[in-house]
Scaffold this active site. Structure first.
Site, PDB file in Angstrom:
ATOM      1  N   ARG A  94      12.781  -3.670   9.285  1.00 34.47           N
ATOM      2  CA  ARG A  94      11.759  -3.430  10.308  1.00 34.47           C
ATOM      3  C   ARG A  94      11.800  -4.559  11.326  1.00 34.47           C
ATOM      4  O   ARG A  94      11.920  -5.725  10.973  1.00 34.47           O
ATOM      5  CB  ARG A  94      10.367  -3.404   9.667  1.00 34.47           C
ATOM      6  CG  ARG A  94      10.020  -2.096   9.031  1.00 34.47           C
ATOM      7  CD  ARG A  94       8.664  -2.110   8.388  1.00 34.47           C
ATOM      8  NE  ARG A  94       7.606  -2.527   9.294  1.00 34.47           N
ATOM      9  CZ  ARG A  94       6.330  -2.225   9.112  1.00 34.47           C
ATOM     10  NH1 ARG A  94       5.952  -1.517   8.072  1.00 34.47           N
ATOM     11  NH2 ARG A  94       5.417  -2.643   9.953  1.00 34.47           N
ATOM     12  N   ARG A 149      -9.577   1.460   9.393  1.00 36.51           N
ATOM     13  CA  ARG A 149      -9.165   0.100   9.756  1.00 36.51           C
ATOM     14  C   ARG A 149     -10.330  -0.711  10.312  1.00 36.51           C
ATOM     15  O   ARG A 149     -10.211  -1.926  10.465  1.00 36.51           O
ATOM     16  CB  ARG A 149      -8.062   0.139  10.821  1.00 36.51           C
ATOM     17  CG  ARG A 149      -6.733   0.621  10.304  1.00 36.51           C
ATOM     18  CD  ARG A 149      -5.684   0.520  11.399  1.00 36.51           C
ATOM     19  NE  ARG A 149      -4.459   1.197  11.016  1.00 36.51           N
ATOM     20  CZ  ARG A 149      -3.397   0.593  10.510  1.00 36.51           C
ATOM     21  NH1 ARG A 149      -3.424  -0.692  10.304  1.00 36.51           N
ATOM     22  NH2 ARG A 149      -2.329   1.270  10.202  1.00 36.51           N
ATOM     23  N   ARG A 170      12.547 -10.617   1.771  1.00 39.56           N
ATOM     24  CA  ARG A 170      13.050  -9.248   1.600  1.00 39.56           C
ATOM     25  C   ARG A 170      13.857  -8.818   2.822  1.00 39.56           C
ATOM     26  O   ARG A 170      14.904  -8.188   2.704  1.00 39.56           O
ATOM     27  CB  ARG A 170      11.860  -8.304   1.365  1.00 39.56           C
ATOM     28  CG  ARG A 170      12.254  -6.923   0.920  1.00 39.56           C
ATOM     29  CD  ARG A 170      11.087  -6.114   0.437  1.00 39.56           C
ATOM     30  NE  ARG A 170      10.041  -6.001   1.445  1.00 39.56           N
ATOM     31  CZ  ARG A 170       8.766  -5.776   1.172  1.00 39.56           C
ATOM     32  NH1 ARG A 170       8.362  -5.653  -0.069  1.00 39.56           N
ATOM     33  NH2 ARG A 170       7.876  -5.682   2.138  1.00 39.56           N
ATOM     34  N   LYS A 185       0.820  -1.214   0.000  1.00 38.02           N
ATOM     35  CA  LYS A 185       0.000   0.000   0.000  1.00 38.02           C
ATOM     36  C   LYS A 185       0.851   1.260   0.000  1.00 38.02           C
ATOM     37  O   LYS A 185       0.611   2.177  -0.770  1.00 38.02           O
ATOM     38  CB  LYS A 185      -0.952   0.009   1.201  1.00 38.02           C
ATOM     39  CG  LYS A 185      -1.959  -1.114   1.206  1.00 38.02           C
ATOM     40  CD  LYS A 185      -2.874  -1.081   2.416  1.00 38.02           C
ATOM     41  CE  LYS A 185      -2.183  -1.194   3.741  1.00 38.02           C
ATOM     42  NZ  LYS A 185      -1.547  -2.492   4.014  1.00 38.02           N
ATOM     43  N   ARG A 203       0.302  -9.645  12.723  1.00 40.92           N
ATOM     44  CA  ARG A 203      -0.266  -8.464  12.063  1.00 40.92           C
ATOM     45  C   ARG A 203      -1.375  -8.866  11.088  1.00 40.92           C
ATOM     46  O   ARG A 203      -2.396  -8.174  10.968  1.00 40.92           O
ATOM     47  CB  ARG A 203       0.838  -7.676  11.344  1.00 40.92           C
ATOM     48  CG  ARG A 203       1.762  -6.963  12.326  1.00 40.92           C
ATOM     49  CD  ARG A 203       3.079  -6.500  11.734  1.00 40.92           C
ATOM     50  NE  ARG A 203       2.978  -5.703  10.533  1.00 40.92           N
ATOM     51  CZ  ARG A 203       3.915  -5.668   9.574  1.00 40.92           C
ATOM     52  NH1 ARG A 203       5.024  -6.385   9.682  1.00 40.92           N
ATOM     53  NH2 ARG A 203       3.763  -4.895   8.530  1.00 40.92           N
TER      54      ARG A 203
END
Length: 194
Positions: A139, A88, A127, A14, A150
């Site tokens: 991250r 959300r 990645r 996104k 998540r």
């Protein structure tokens, strides 16, 4: 002016696609995380409320987030807005609908980045491993367990929005697992056909 929501699970791309839309169409990306950080240091009344809530370690209320979005929507913008990370929940979707009506804006499309969860987890973990090998920052939550957590939160709270916007006739779906340029092309096609 075109206003859209980018919808999809964590890691679906996104943010990447929003950045491309900003560059290609002059749209403004409304990322709730960015807005909260900006407000916190702004010194405005709303910013002071955000800073106070965050200092207490609490979650910022929907009312505050809607207030921040309203400030952005009432500013001048010719290219339209991209809602990234908001709404959300169904309650937030209803609040956004009321706010858009109040500010005389419309929601032109909700673009869902469809992904296969297993492929998505493999892609994000791969990645992260490549970045680590190259000595680049990663991250902290780009690992299989955190990503699965998540995803669980996304499916519990956010995925009901897919049905909500489908019922309103606003939902458009694109394959979020294609190459970045392919996904951008599919989103461009959706925008051209609005």
């Amino acid at each position: 002016m075109t206003n859209i929501i980018l919808l999809g699970p964590p890691g679906a791309g996104k943010g990447t696609q929003a950045s491309r839309l900003v560059e290609a169409h002059g749209m403004v990306q409304l990322s709730t995380g960015d807005m909260l950080r900006e407000a916190k240091s702004s010194g405005t009344e709303m910013g002071n409320r955000v800073a106070d809530v965050m200092a207490r370690g609490e979650l910022v209320t929907d009312e505050i987030v809607i207030g921040l979005i309203e400030e952005k929507l009432t500013g001048a913008n010719g290219g339209g807005f991209i809602f990234d990370g908001f709404p959300r929940t169904l309650a937030q979707a209803d609040a956004l609908g009321v706010l858009l009506e109040k500010t005389g804006k419309t929601l032109d499309a909700v673009i869902e980045l469809r992904v296969d969860d297993a492929v998505l987890v493999d892609r994000i973990v791969g990645r992260a491993e490549q970045a680590l090998a190259a000595g680049e920052p990663v991250r902290a939550d780009d690992n299989a367990e955190s990503l699965k957590q998540r995803l669980m939160e996304y499916y519990k709270k956010t995925s009901p929005l897919i049905g909500y916007y489908y019922a309103k006739g606003d939902l458009k779906s694109v394959d979020g697992l294609g190459a970045i340029d392919e996904v951008a092309g599919e989103i461009s096609d959706v925008l051209k056909n609005l």
